[in-house]
Scaffold this motif. Structure first.
Motif, PDB file in Angstrom:
ATOM      1  N   GLY A   1      14.442  70.360 -98.837  1.00  0.00           N
ATOM      2  CA  GLY A   1      14.086  69.653 -97.610  1.00  0.00           C
ATOM      3  C   GLY A   1      12.705  70.042 -97.118  1.00  0.00           C
ATOM      4  O   GLY A   1      11.936  69.207 -96.622  1.00  0.00           O
ATOM      5  N   ASN A   2      12.372  71.322 -97.288  1.00  0.00           N
ATOM      6  CA  ASN A   2      11.049  71.788 -96.866  1.00  0.00           C
ATOM      7  C   ASN A   2       9.931  71.125 -97.658  1.00  0.00           C
ATOM      8  O   ASN A   2       8.827  70.917 -97.140  1.00  0.00           O
ATOM      9  CB  ASN A   2      10.953  73.314 -97.010  1.00  0.00           C
ATOM     10  N   ASP A   3      10.214  70.788 -98.928  1.00  0.00           N
ATOM     11  CA  ASP A   3       9.214  70.077 -99.724  1.00  0.00           C
ATOM     12  C   ASP A   3       8.902  68.720 -99.102  1.00  0.00           C
ATOM     13  O   ASP A   3       7.738  68.308 -99.022  1.00  0.00           O
ATOM     14  CB  ASP A   3       9.711  69.887-101.165  1.00  0.00           C
ATOM     15  N   GLY A   4       9.961  68.023 -98.666  1.00  0.00           N
ATOM     16  CA  GLY A   4       9.764  66.732 -98.019  1.00  0.00           C
ATOM     17  C   GLY A   4       9.032  66.867 -96.693  1.00  0.00           C
ATOM     18  O   GLY A   4       8.151  66.061 -96.362  1.00  0.00           O
ATOM     19  N   ILE A   5       9.392  67.899 -95.921  1.00  0.00           N
ATOM     20  CA  ILE A   5       8.748  68.129 -94.627  1.00  0.00           C
ATOM     21  C   ILE A   5       7.265  68.450 -94.822  1.00  0.00           C
ATOM     22  O   ILE A   5       6.407  67.926 -94.103  1.00  0.00           O
ATOM     23  CB  ILE A   5       9.455  69.287 -93.881  1.00  0.00           C
ATOM     24  N   SER A   6       6.952  69.260 -95.824  1.00  0.00           N
ATOM     25  CA  SER A   6       5.559  69.624 -96.091  1.00  0.00           C
ATOM     26  C   SER A   6       4.750  68.408 -96.513  1.00  0.00           C
ATOM     27  O   SER A   6       3.577  68.268 -96.146  1.00  0.00           O
ATOM     28  CB  SER A   6       5.490  70.692 -97.196  1.00  0.00           C
ATOM     29  N   PHE A   7       5.376  67.515 -97.286  1.00  0.00           N
ATOM     30  CA  PHE A   7       4.670  66.316 -97.733  1.00  0.00           C
ATOM     31  C   PHE A   7       4.283  65.431 -96.549  1.00  0.00           C
ATOM     32  O   PHE A   7       3.176  64.900 -96.490  1.00  0.00           O
ATOM     33  CB  PHE A   7       5.544  65.532 -98.714  1.00  0.00           C
ATOM     34  N   VAL A   8       5.205  65.285 -95.599  1.00  0.00           N
ATOM     35  CA  VAL A   8       4.949  64.405 -94.453  1.00  0.00           C
ATOM     36  C   VAL A   8       4.037  65.057 -93.415  1.00  0.00           C
ATOM     37  O   VAL A   8       3.114  64.427 -92.899  1.00  0.00           O
ATOM     38  CB  VAL A   8       6.287  63.987 -93.794  1.00  0.00           C
TER      39      VAL A   8
ATOM     40  N   ALA B   1       3.625  72.052 -91.319  1.00  0.00           N
ATOM     41  CA  ALA B   1       4.892  72.632 -91.787  1.00  0.00           C
ATOM     42  C   ALA B   1       4.821  74.146 -91.883  1.00  0.00           C
ATOM     43  O   ALA B   1       5.849  74.821 -91.869  1.00  0.00           O
ATOM     44  CB  ALA B   1       5.263  72.038 -93.139  1.00  0.00           C
ATOM     45  N   GLY B   2       3.628  74.705 -91.971  1.00  0.00           N
ATOM     46  CA  GLY B   2       3.505  76.152 -92.100  1.00  0.00           C
ATOM     47  C   GLY B   2       3.160  76.854 -90.805  1.00  0.00           C
ATOM     48  O   GLY B   2       2.864  78.055 -90.799  1.00  0.00           O
TER      49      GLY B   2
ATOM     50  N   PHE C   1       9.936  71.556 -83.884  1.00  0.00           N
ATOM     51  CA  PHE C   1      10.266  70.170 -84.232  1.00  0.00           C
ATOM     52  C   PHE C   1      10.115  69.922 -85.727  1.00  0.00           C
ATOM     53  O   PHE C   1      10.971  69.294 -86.355  1.00  0.00           O
ATOM     54  CB  PHE C   1       9.366  69.207 -83.453  1.00  0.00           C
ATOM     55  N   VAL C   2       9.038  70.450 -86.294  1.00  0.00           N
ATOM     56  CA  VAL C   2       8.756  70.210 -87.706  1.00  0.00           C
ATOM     57  C   VAL C   2       9.671  71.026 -88.609  1.00  0.00           C
ATOM     58  O   VAL C   2      10.314  70.494 -89.519  1.00  0.00           O
ATOM     59  CB  VAL C   2       7.273  70.528 -88.026  1.00  0.00           C
ATOM     60  N   ASN C   3       9.766  72.313 -88.372  1.00  0.00           N
ATOM     61  CA  ASN C   3      10.469  73.205 -89.292  1.00  0.00           C
ATOM     62  C   ASN C   3      11.975  73.249 -89.102  1.00  0.00           C
ATOM     63  O   ASN C   3      12.711  73.528 -90.048  1.00  0.00           O
ATOM     64  CB  ASN C   3       9.916  74.626 -89.178  1.00  0.00           C
ATOM     65  N   VAL C   4      12.444  72.985 -87.885  1.00  0.00           N
ATOM     66  CA  VAL C   4      13.884  73.084 -87.616  1.00  0.00           C
ATOM     67  C   VAL C   4      14.525  71.710 -87.481  1.00  0.00           C
ATOM     68  O   VAL C   4      15.462  71.371 -88.214  1.00  0.00           O
ATOM     69  CB  VAL C   4      14.142  73.918 -86.337  1.00  0.00           C
ATOM     70  N   LEU C   5      14.027  70.885 -86.582  1.00  0.00           N
ATOM     71  CA  LEU C   5      14.680  69.601 -86.321  1.00  0.00           C
ATOM     72  C   LEU C   5      14.548  68.628 -87.485  1.00  0.00           C
ATOM     73  O   LEU C   5      15.470  67.853 -87.761  1.00  0.00           O
ATOM     74  CB  LEU C   5      14.119  68.979 -85.041  1.00  0.00           C
TER      75      LEU C   5
END
Length: 391
Positions: free
Chosen positions: A70-77, A82-83, A88-92
């Motif tokens: 899931g983190n890969d998808g979040i980092s892409f968007v 993400a870092g 909102f970004v890392n948890v929600l």
């Protein structure tokens, strides 16, 4: 001494439930005893045996691996955001990915069949009706509203006591879709241990308060849980549901965190102590009977009170800051207590769900709404206390 106090605390919870009971003659003591034994075994096995700890460790590692996808998808968007440890970004946003996975498992019938047969096993072992057992297990995966909607065809025919048990047990649980978010705020092992224990905490106390008889078993149809016609439709629908859930949680956090900050300011200005500080003293006796060390009961009580007054996310945000400074036993007990939907805002959501199914039952439920919240909160206390016995 803390273990003795916790055992007394459990007996007090059961005693309060017995005093609240509206049909003491028909309390199913056999079911209560069996469910209590199952809870104790789960907590002992997962927390106090080498095999159980290895199993728990593997499950945690498995969840962490899934979350890494899931983190890969979040980092892409979100890219560099993400870092930067943005809630909102890392948890929600993790809610979106995990919800989509639930959709895939639901469409493939893996989860519905598991819930049906595990719920059926709980019913056979305890002697409780199938609908109540099914909802309790279903709530552990899909959360309160979805669990109730999954048995919507039975709601109009349920007695007052059966409706109380269904709703209360669903509030003590949480949805797997937000486990990823929880596991990034509090220790993952306690989140996972609390899940199955919650199932029985809700059933134990609610069936003492409102006893139910083993009526003719209803046949649970899982087809209603799988409305999608294709895998990609399921992925799309559940992803949108995850996005909606994340936005709702974010919006509620903005409101509740802001309101609590305002109320804290008012209390501090007038009384010289914050609102959460007051909650700490109010809930301190409860924290004490759960087995939390005396020097930490006020801090723990403030988190517990915030969870009931607002929601578990707001409480977890406060608790995250405290964890490094608290005893491991306190961390485990409070974490177990927090993994539930038992709070004032959830009562409104539940009432709205039942209202959409049957107006008469919604009116019936509204009359006992506060009682539902009280017993559900007692269920969270029971879960935390049992976890604490083995820490």
């Amino acid at each position: 001494m803390s273990i003795l106090i916790a055992i007394i605390g459990i007996l007090v919870l059961v005693g309060i439930a017995w005093l609240m009971s509206n049909d003491k003659k028909n309390i199913n003591y056999r079911a209560v005893g069996i469910m209590a034994a199952v809870q104790l075994f789960i907590a002992w096995f997962m927390l106090n045996t080498s095999i159980g700890q290895k199993v728990l460790h593997q499950i945690v590692n498995g969840f962490n691996k899934v979350l890494s996808f899931g983190n890969d998808g979040i980092s892409f968007v979100f890219g560099d955001l993400a870092g930067k440890n943005l809630f909102f970004v890392n948890v929600l946003m993790m809610i979106v990915f995990v919800t989509a996975l639930l959709g895939i498992l639901t469409y493939s019938r893996i989860l519905p069949l598991a819930i049906k047969y595990i719920g059926g096993a709980v019913s056979k072992i305890t002697g409780l009706p199938k609908v109540e057992s099914f909802v309790a297990v279903n709530s552990m995966v899909f959360g309160d509203t979805s669990a109730i909607l999954s048995v919507k065809s039975f709601i109009p025919s349920l007695s007052g006591n059966r409706l109380f048990v269904v709703v209360t047990s669903s509030l003590v649980a949480v949805s797997c879709s937000i486990l990823g978010a929880y596991m990034q705020m509090i220790p993952a092992e306690f989140v996972l241990v609390a899940l199955p224990i919650n199932v029985f905490s809700g059933l134990i106390l609610s069936t003492i308060v409102c006893p139910v008889r083993k009526e003719e078993d209803e046949e649970i149809d899982i087809k209603g849980m799988i409305p999608e016609k294709s895998l990609f439709e399921a992925i799309g629908n559940w992803t949108l549901l995850g996005g909606k859930t994340a936005l709702i949680v974010g919006a509620m956090l903005i409101t509740y965190v802001g309101l609590i900050a305002a109320v804290n300011w008012i209390f501090t200005s007038i009384f010289g102590i914050s609102f959460t500080g007051v909650l700490g003293y109010v809930f301190a006796p409860i924290a004490w009977i759960m087995g939390i060390p005396s020097n930490e009961i006020v801090k723990a009580g403030s988190v517990m009170g915030t969870k009931v007054a607002a929601n578990e996310f707001v409480a977890m945000l406060d608790f995250m800051k405290m964890i490094p400074h608290l005893a491991p036993k306190t961390v485990g007990i409070v974490s177990g207590f927090l993994v539930s939907f038992a709070n004032f805002s959830s009562i409104g959501i539940i009432l709205g769900t039942v209202q959409a199914i049957n107006n008469e039952k919604a009116s019936e439920l509204a009359k006992v709404g506060l009682k539902v919240l009280l017993v559900a909160t007692m269920g969270s206390v029971l879960t935390g206390t049992i976890i604490g016995l083995f820490l």
